[in-house]
Design a protein around this motif. Structure first.
Motif, PDB file in Angstrom:
ATOM      1  N   SER A 113      32.818  35.924  42.215  1.00  0.00           N
ATOM      2  CA  SER A 113      33.727  35.003  41.531  1.00  0.00           C
ATOM      3  C   SER A 113      34.068  35.523  40.140  1.00  0.00           C
ATOM      4  CB  SER A 113      33.139  33.594  41.452  1.00  0.00           C
ATOM      5  OG  SER A 113      31.999  33.557  40.641  1.00  0.00           O
ATOM      6  N   ALA A 148      37.833  36.375  38.954  1.00  0.00           N
ATOM      7  CA  ALA A 148      38.330  35.745  37.725  1.00  0.00           C
ATOM      8  C   ALA A 148      38.741  36.796  36.700  1.00  0.00           C
ATOM      9  CB  ALA A 148      37.265  34.819  37.137  1.00  0.00           C
ATOM     10  N   SER A 191      42.478  37.204  35.301  1.00  0.00           N
ATOM     11  CA  SER A 191      42.699  37.128  33.850  1.00  0.00           C
ATOM     12  C   SER A 191      43.378  38.375  33.318  1.00  0.00           C
ATOM     13  CB  SER A 191      41.360  36.921  33.121  1.00  0.00           C
ATOM     14  OG  SER A 191      40.797  35.692  33.459  1.00  0.00           O
ATOM     15  N   ALA A 248      38.129  31.645  30.111  1.00  0.00           N
ATOM     16  CA  ALA A 248      38.480  31.739  31.533  1.00  0.00           C
ATOM     17  C   ALA A 248      37.236  32.025  32.370  1.00  0.00           C
ATOM     18  CB  ALA A 248      39.528  32.830  31.750  1.00  0.00           C
ATOM     19  N   PHE A 249      36.342  32.889  31.878  1.00  0.00           N
ATOM     20  CA  PHE A 249      35.104  33.184  32.594  1.00  0.00           C
ATOM     21  C   PHE A 249      34.222  31.947  32.697  1.00  0.00           C
ATOM     22  CE2 PHE A 249      30.562  34.117  32.157  1.00  0.00           C
ATOM     23  CZ  PHE A 249      30.335  34.619  33.432  1.00  0.00           C
ATOM     24  N   ALA A 269      35.725  29.549  35.222  1.00  0.00           N
ATOM     25  CA  ALA A 269      35.552  30.056  36.586  1.00  0.00           C
ATOM     26  C   ALA A 269      34.095  29.935  37.021  1.00  0.00           C
ATOM     27  CB  ALA A 269      36.015  31.504  36.670  1.00  0.00           C
ATOM     28  N   ASN A 270      33.179  30.181  36.104  1.00  0.00           N
ATOM     29  CA  ASN A 270      31.755  30.091  36.404  1.00  0.00           C
ATOM     30  C   ASN A 270      31.363  28.660  36.777  1.00  0.00           C
ATOM     31  OD1 ASN A 270      29.092  31.092  36.555  1.00  0.00           O
ATOM     32  ND2 ASN A 270      28.678  30.328  34.513  1.00  0.00           N
ATOM     33  N   LEU A 320      33.412  26.246  37.777  1.00  0.00           N
ATOM     34  CA  LEU A 320      34.124  25.869  38.993  1.00  0.00           C
ATOM     35  C   LEU A 320      33.370  26.368  40.226  1.00  0.00           C
ATOM     36  CD1 LEU A 320      36.586  24.687  40.477  1.00  0.00           C
ATOM     37  CD2 LEU A 320      37.665  26.935  40.210  1.00  0.00           C
ATOM     38  N   MET A 321      32.940  27.626  40.197  1.00  0.00           N
ATOM     39  CA  MET A 321      32.178  28.184  41.308  1.00  0.00           C
ATOM     40  C   MET A 321      30.872  27.421  41.495  1.00  0.00           C
ATOM     41  SD  MET A 321      29.351  30.193  42.238  1.00  0.00           S
ATOM     42  CE  MET A 321      28.824  30.565  40.601  1.00  0.00           C
ATOM     43  N   PHE A 324      32.679  40.217  34.990  1.00  0.00           N
ATOM     44  CA  PHE A 324      33.954  39.669  34.556  1.00  0.00           C
ATOM     45  C   PHE A 324      34.618  40.592  33.538  1.00  0.00           C
ATOM     46  CE2 PHE A 324      36.346  37.305  31.380  1.00  0.00           C
ATOM     47  CZ  PHE A 324      37.311  36.712  32.173  1.00  0.00           C
ATOM     48  N   TRP A 362      38.052  42.500  34.149  1.00  0.00           N
ATOM     49  CA  TRP A 362      39.114  42.013  33.262  1.00  0.00           C
ATOM     50  C   TRP A 362      39.744  43.171  32.500  1.00  0.00           C
ATOM     51  CZ3 TRP A 362      37.649  39.301  28.097  1.00  0.00           C
ATOM     52  CH2 TRP A 362      38.777  38.826  27.454  1.00  0.00           C
TER      53      TRP A 362
END
Length: 127
Positions: free
Chosen positions: A49, A53, A57, A70-71, A74-75, A77-78, A113, A117
């Protein structure tokens, strides 16, 4: 396929399955091999994930602290997806500390990430 988290067995008299906990006379015992399996699965999910992400990004041209935000989003959310769909809302059956689901292997995910990224961003905007 998708990673599977080990579940707790129902009774002691049955063969030990993929459960993290074993109930013995009302006391719950932790099964180290299954805890280790669950932590490996969480690391795998968190790494993938973070990579996805990071690529998204980078492709969107996100820079600076917005990328770190953003990380983090995403973290979490996962983690919530795993919490509700893979663990059925009860991480105590699968992990020694339920907060490990949200904060465990955070730095390794951050490294994945940042790497993905910067590669995606450099490829699209610098070269």
């Amino acid at each position: 396929g998708s990673p599977k988290f080990a579940k707790r067995p129902v009774e002691v008299t049955k063969r030990l399955g993929k459960g993290s906990m074993l109930s013995l006379d009302g006391a719950e015992l932790l099964l180290p091999s299954n805890l280790q399996h669950n932590n490996k699965q969480l690391t795998l999910v968190r790494s993938w994930s973070a990579i996805v992400a990071g690529v998204v990004s980078g492709m969107m041209g996100v820079e600076g602290l917005s990328g770190v935000l953003a990380f983090v989003l995403a973290n979490f959310l996962m983690s919530f997806l795993v919490f509700f769909f893979a663990l059925g809302g009860d991480p105590k059956k699968y992990f020694y500390k339920p907060r490990d689901l949200f904060m465990g292997q955070f730095m390794s995910g951050l490294q994945s990430f940042v790497l993905s990224w910067t590669i995606a961003y450099d490829y699209l905007y610098c070269f």
